[in-house]
Design a protein around this motif. Structure first.
Motif, PDB file in Angstrom:
ATOM      1  N   VAL A   7       0.859  -1.188   0.000  1.00 34.46           N
ATOM      2  CA  VAL A   7       0.000   0.000   0.000  1.00 34.46           C
ATOM      3  C   VAL A   7       0.894   1.237   0.000  1.00 34.46           C
ATOM      4  N   THR A   8       0.663   2.124  -0.947  1.00 37.71           N
ATOM      5  CA  THR A   8       1.388   3.393  -1.002  1.00 37.71           C
ATOM      6  C   THR A   8       0.445   4.504  -0.576  1.00 37.71           C
ATOM      7  N   ILE A   9       0.845   5.256   0.427  1.00 36.29           N
ATOM      8  CA  ILE A   9       0.036   6.371   0.929  1.00 36.29           C
ATOM      9  C   ILE A   9       0.819   7.655   0.711  1.00 36.29           C
ATOM     10  N   VAL A  10       0.193   8.578   0.030  1.00 37.15           N
ATOM     11  CA  VAL A  10       0.828   9.866  -0.254  1.00 37.15           C
ATOM     12  C   VAL A  10       0.619  10.804   0.931  1.00 37.15           C
ATOM     13  N   SER A  11       1.697  11.400   1.395  1.00 32.73           N
ATOM     14  CA  SER A  11       1.628  12.413   2.451  1.00 32.73           C
ATOM     15  C   SER A  11       1.612  13.778   1.793  1.00 32.73           C
ATOM     16  N   LYS A  12       0.535  14.501   1.955  1.00 30.00           N
ATOM     17  CA  LYS A  12       0.341  15.709   1.160  1.00 30.00           C
ATOM     18  C   LYS A  12       1.020  16.948   1.724  1.00 30.00           C
ATOM     19  N   ASN A  13       1.331  16.950   3.015  1.00 31.96           N
ATOM     20  CA  ASN A  13       1.862  18.163   3.639  1.00 31.96           C
ATOM     21  C   ASN A  13       3.377  18.110   3.789  1.00 31.96           C
ATOM     22  N   PRO A  14       4.039  19.253   3.903  1.00 33.70           N
ATOM     23  CA  PRO A  14       5.494  19.266   4.075  1.00 33.70           C
ATOM     24  C   PRO A  14       5.914  18.599   5.381  1.00 33.70           C
ATOM     25  N   GLU A  15       7.013  17.878   5.325  1.00 29.29           N
ATOM     26  CA  GLU A  15       7.593  17.240   6.509  1.00 29.29           C
ATOM     27  C   GLU A  15       8.760  18.090   6.998  1.00 29.29           C
ATOM     28  N   ILE A  16       8.599  18.651   8.207  1.00 30.02           N
ATOM     29  CA  ILE A  16       9.638  19.521   8.762  1.00 30.02           C
ATOM     30  C   ILE A  16      10.246  18.927  10.036  1.00 30.02           C
ATOM     31  N   GLY A  17      10.068  17.614  10.203  1.00 29.48           N
ATOM     32  CA  GLY A  17      10.551  16.970  11.401  1.00 29.48           C
ATOM     33  C   GLY A  17       9.464  16.737  12.422  1.00 29.48           C
ATOM     34  N   GLN A  18       8.253  17.223  12.138  1.00 28.25           N
ATOM     35  CA  GLN A  18       7.135  17.055  13.070  1.00 28.25           C
ATOM     36  C   GLN A  18       6.493  15.678  12.959  1.00 28.25           C
ATOM     37  N   GLY A  19       6.947  14.863  11.992  1.00 30.81           N
ATOM     38  CA  GLY A  19       6.467  13.493  11.883  1.00 30.81           C
ATOM     39  C   GLY A  19       5.197  13.319  11.093  1.00 30.81           C
ATOM     40  N   ILE A  20       4.828  14.340  10.323  1.00 27.03           N
ATOM     41  CA  ILE A  20       3.553  14.295   9.612  1.00 27.03           C
ATOM     42  C   ILE A  20       3.553  13.264   8.486  1.00 27.03           C
ATOM     43  N   PRO A  78       8.238   4.532  14.690  1.00 31.76           N
ATOM     44  CA  PRO A  78       9.360   5.371  14.220  1.00 31.76           C
ATOM     45  C   PRO A  78       8.976   6.137  12.960  1.00 31.76           C
ATOM     46  N   GLN A  79       9.570   7.307  12.777  1.00 32.11           N
ATOM     47  CA  GLN A  79       9.323   8.057  11.551  1.00 32.11           C
ATOM     48  C   GLN A  79       9.762   7.243  10.343  1.00 32.11           C
ATOM     49  N   VAL A  80       9.000   7.357   9.273  1.00 33.05           N
ATOM     50  CA  VAL A  80       9.254   6.520   8.099  1.00 33.05           C
ATOM     51  C   VAL A  80      10.594   6.820   7.444  1.00 33.05           C
ATOM     52  N   ASP A  81      11.137   7.997   7.638  1.00 35.62           N
ATOM     53  CA  ASP A  81      12.402   8.369   7.002  1.00 35.62           C
ATOM     54  C   ASP A  81      13.618   8.126   7.888  1.00 35.62           C
ATOM     55  N   VAL A  82      13.420   7.548   9.078  1.00 33.59           N
ATOM     56  CA  VAL A  82      14.519   7.524  10.032  1.00 33.59           C
ATOM     57  C   VAL A  82      15.732   6.748   9.511  1.00 33.59           C
ATOM     58  N   LEU A  95       5.309   7.901  20.052  1.00 34.53           N
ATOM     59  CA  LEU A  95       6.744   8.160  19.900  1.00 34.53           C
ATOM     60  C   LEU A  95       6.968   9.538  19.285  1.00 34.53           C
ATOM     61  N   GLY A  96       6.210   9.862  18.268  1.00 37.44           N
ATOM     62  CA  GLY A  96       6.306  11.190  17.666  1.00 37.44           C
ATOM     63  C   GLY A  96       5.887  12.283  18.624  1.00 37.44           C
ATOM     64  N   ALA A  97       4.877  11.997  19.455  1.00 38.27           N
ATOM     65  CA  ALA A  97       4.409  12.984  20.430  1.00 38.27           C
ATOM     66  C   ALA A  97       5.511  13.327  21.423  1.00 38.27           C
ATOM     67  N   LEU A  98       6.191  12.311  21.929  1.00 35.01           N
ATOM     68  CA  LEU A  98       7.290  12.568  22.860  1.00 35.01           C
ATOM     69  C   LEU A  98       8.408  13.345  22.180  1.00 35.01           C
ATOM     70  N   ASN A  99       8.695  13.008  20.918  1.00 34.07           N
ATOM     71  CA  ASN A  99       9.723  13.753  20.185  1.00 34.07           C
ATOM     72  C   ASN A  99       9.375  15.235  20.116  1.00 34.07           C
ATOM     73  N   GLN A 100       8.103  15.533  19.832  1.00 35.42           N
ATOM     74  CA  GLN A 100       7.697  16.925  19.693  1.00 35.42           C
ATOM     75  C   GLN A 100       7.757  17.665  21.024  1.00 35.42           C
ATOM     76  N   ILE A 101       7.313  17.020  22.090  1.00 35.40           N
ATOM     77  CA  ILE A 101       7.324  17.676  23.393  1.00 35.40           C
ATOM     78  C   ILE A 101       8.755  17.902  23.873  1.00 35.40           C
ATOM     79  N   GLU A 102       9.577  16.881  23.748  1.00 35.12           N
ATOM     80  CA  GLU A 102      10.963  17.035  24.204  1.00 35.12           C
ATOM     81  C   GLU A 102      11.704  18.072  23.369  1.00 35.12           C
ATOM     82  N   GLY A 103      11.455  18.076  22.053  1.00 33.71           N
ATOM     83  CA  GLY A 103      12.073  19.091  21.209  1.00 33.71           C
ATOM     84  C   GLY A 103      11.614  20.490  21.564  1.00 33.71           C
TER      85      GLY A 103
END
Length: 726
Positions: free
Chosen positions: A54-67, A194-198, A628-636
């Motif tokens: 399954v390929t899912i397109v992510s429409k918004n810019p990824e700036i490290g927020q894990g979107i 984990p983030q897909v690009d990690v 996991l992404g939530a903790l990354n955002q809060i700690e950042g």
């Protein structure tokens, strides 16, 4: 490094995907704008291949927020697929297909929580319909397991890949008609992922704008005036053109818009280092500009003068502040200041552009691709449809890349050059040509009654602007806490002109206002002889929602709950026994998130501050998409906020004095505190996490410093000499 891969399916491919043996799902989202609805445009889709991937397109810019991870998780959950069999790819800028594409305001979750789950559920319904048609079984007898349709009565099973072609012929159900899973059924949402690009990031794969390579590509630098807005008076280009590898050097006239093409001199070369050496050889004289008369010292002097006079206007007035102050048992007056700040993104601004076949093709790390496309078209006299923007992963945005000045510069240079060109700013460019978090001055008066309550609050806020308009991100809302919680409350504002560009920095407005408001609340608590947590709980009272739902509303009950939680988890009642060590507390509501934080600090005899630990309590609704992404955002956010307490941008002669991390320090990893996070899952819609954890940490640290030293922090950045043991 090779080219950055992009995924750009055509409209024809989207509509005819089933003919290729797969299923492409494309649905109109209910949350988009009316114009998009009328045009029947597409803005989200999923592709299922015959092999079941399954390929899912992510429409918004990824700036490290894990979107690029969390939004596809929503679709994958309701589609009922195995996350290990999902690929996510970054969409290009295409408002016709996706609607508005942006990263900012912590809005990705609020805008997409319902709609993208509906997209997944609709796709699952189409797959069930395909299986029902094949088996001659009622659709309501079928169910799914990850990637498989099941008919329990007959024991039949079919994987999604085998059904994809037929499912593509099934009518798509209305998104608002499809049933959604109960949270107890989630297999993907709520699971640490984990983030897909990690893997690509840690192995140095080309993902970011600065990684971009094109055949025959040249490199560019761009020299701009130190004084914002100054034009080129004259330029001797001969020495630059004589540098080995330099292909050309030329003047671009530019305009007056800060987020457009600034006047400057471009140098184009075979390598970036050669372009930089050519730039260093330039001899440029800059025209006089009025901003050259501005300075940080001048702003401070002007603020003092304005504070001593009548305010420019009153934003809010409740009750009678003068009478409240007169009746107070104790009063406090304080002046607070916070400086300009740079975004200091680790990836400097960059953009690759190629003008060919009458079209401008751009690869850019941008938070707002469509406005970038429009301003490039306007600047170069092109049709917007002749500007193509590919979105790359962004190495830090924090609001800086909501502006597309670097995109316009690269496009203008490529338009003149004819070859593919990558423009990369130096660190000094990045710091001296930013859109800064505005500085601000607050002149406060407050009073507490004999029974320990806030009797009056007055804030004369001196900021930047002209006429009725504040400078970008320099305003303060009349509903800002503690408005509506203090009977006698007044917020005045006076403005002074500014020739320096400003813009949103992570948690814009709130990152500075929380420092002032929560620090002054602490001052009033101290004047009342009250515990800072108890004083705040008393101020919140037993109110529920104050104001209308949304960003203008304030749910005192939710805030009180996170305040109680953080006090419990931090052991608030157990004060540090060591000398020059203390705890401080603060809370703030922004971007629909309710956060309370406690910081524990140790202050050395030399005045150096070390933040030892930060406790965070958060209420961002009933569901965390990716813990996991939530903790990354809060700690950042916490680390960002602490880092901001040590930096400043100062102006002299209309130009920025800082230029690199030696003069604008960021928090080092060995100085980062332990961060402990706790969530309250309240019965409210899920909201974003990229920003609201930042504002409370600044006043929490400042209040902890007071607890440790007895010295109040009213001015940033922190000055260790003022905190040294006497």
């Amino acid at each position: 490094m090779g080219l950055i891969p992009t995924f750009t399916p055509s409209r024809r491919a989207i509509l005819a995907g089933g003919g290729a043996g797969g299923l492409v799902l494309a649905f109109s989202l209910a949350g988009r704008n009316a114009a998009a609805q009328e045009a029947g445009k597409l803005n989200a889709f999923v592709q299922i291949a015959p092999d079941g991937w399954v390929t899912i397109v992510s429409k918004n810019p990824e700036i490290g927020q894990g979107i690029k991870t969390s939004l596809p998780m929503l679709i994958a959950e309701e589609l009922d697929v195995d996350w290990a069999r999902v690929r996510t790819v970054q969409a290009d800028n295409d408002p016709e297909a996706y609607g508005r594409q942006f990263a900012g305001g912590s809005m990705a979750t609020p805008l997409h929580w319902d709609q993208l789950r509906q997209v997944g559920a609709a796709g699952r319904a189409m797959l069930i319909s395909a299986a029902a048609a094949d088996w001659g079984a009622p659709a309501d007898e079928l169910s799914t397991e990850p990637g498989v349709v099941v008919h329990a009565a007959s024991g039949r099973r079919a994987d999604y890949g085998s059904l994809a072609a037929k499912a593509a012929t099934m009518p798509a159900p209305a998104l608002d008609s499809v049933p959604l899973k109960d949270a107890s059924q989630y297999r993907i949402i709520g699971k640490p992922t984990p983030q897909v690009d990690v893997d690509a990031i840690v192995t140095g794969q080309p993902l970011f704008g600065i990684d971009m390579r094109l055949p025959g590509m040249l490199y560019a630098t761009y020299e701009k005036a130190p004084v914002f807005g100054a034009r080129v008076a004259s330029a001797d280009l001969a020495a630059a053109k004589a540098v080995k590898g330099v292909r050309d050097a030329f003047v671009l006239e530019g305009g007056e818009e800060f987020d457009g093409l600034a006047p400057g001199v471009a140098v184009v070369a075979d390598s970036w280092w050669q372009a930089r050496k050519g730039r260093e050889a330039l001899k440029v004289k800059w025209a006089d500009h009025p901003t050259a008369s501005q300075s940080s010292a001048g702003y401070a002097a002007r603020a003092q003068a304005l504070a001593g006079g009548a305010p420019g206007k009153t934003l809010r007035q409740d009750g009678d502040v003068a009478a409240g102050l007169a009746a107070s048992a104790k009063t406090v007056e304080a002046e607070y200041f916070y400086p300009f700040l740079s975004h200091a993104t680790l990836e400097p601004q960059n953009c690759t552009a190629h003008f060919h076949d009458g079209k401008m093709e751009i690869w850019a790390p941008t938070q707002l691709p469509e406005p970038g496309r429009q301003i490039v078209a306007k600047t170069l006299g092109l049709k917007p449809e002749d500007v193509i923007v590919h979105m790359t992963r962004i190495g830090g945005g924090f609001g800086r890349r909501l502006m597309n000045d670097y995109m316009v510069e690269a496009a203008a240079i490529a338009h003149r050059t004819g070859a593919p060109v990558k423009l990369v700013w130096t660190r000094e460019d990045d710091m001296r040509h930013d859109f800064y978090r505005p500085a601000g001055f607050h002149f406060l008066r407050g009073g507490v009654s004999a029974d320990g309550k806030i009797a009056a609050w007055a804030d004369h806020f001196v900021t930047f602007g002209q006429g009725e308009e504040t400078a970008r991100s320099a305003g303060m809302a009349p509903t800002e806490f503690p408005a509506r919680f203090v009977d006698n409350y007044r917020l005045d504002v006076s403005m002074m002109p500014l020739g320096v560009p400003t813009g949103p920095l992570r948690a814009p407005g709130s990152n500075a206002i929380a420092f002032v408001v929560q620090s002054f609340i602490d001052e009033l608590a101290h004047a009342a002889g009250a515990d800072p947590v108890a004083f705040r709980l008393q101020l919140l009272g037993d109110r529920g929602l104050v104001g209308e739902p949304g960003r203008g509303g304030y749910d005192a009950g939710r805030m009180a709950a996170v305040l109680r939680l953080v006090a419990e988890k931090s052991g608030w009642d157990q004060k540090p026994s060591e000398p020059r060590r203390g705890k401080g507390v603060a809370f703030h509501y922004s971007h629909l998130g309710y956060f309370a934080e406690v910081a524990e600090v140790a202050v050395g005899a030399d005045g150096a501050v070390r933040v030892e630990k930060v406790w965070v309590a958060a209420d961002v609704g009933r569901q965390i998409i990716n813990p996991l992404g939530a903790l990354n955002q809060i700690e950042g956010s916490v680390i960002d906020g602490i880092s901001e307490m040590s930096g400043q941008i100062t102006i002299a002669g209309g130009a920025v004095e800082q230029g690199n991390f030696d003069t604008f320090p960021l928090l080092r990893i060995d100085a980062a505190p332990v961060i402990e996070t706790h969530f309250i899952k309240s019965d409210n819609p899920p909201t974003g996490l990229g920003e609201p954890a930042l504002p409370p940490v600044v006043p929490a640290v400042a209040n902890a410093i007071f607890a440790a030293t007895g010295k109040r922090i009213r001015k940033l950045p922190l000055d260790p000499t003022q905190l040294a043991a006497s």
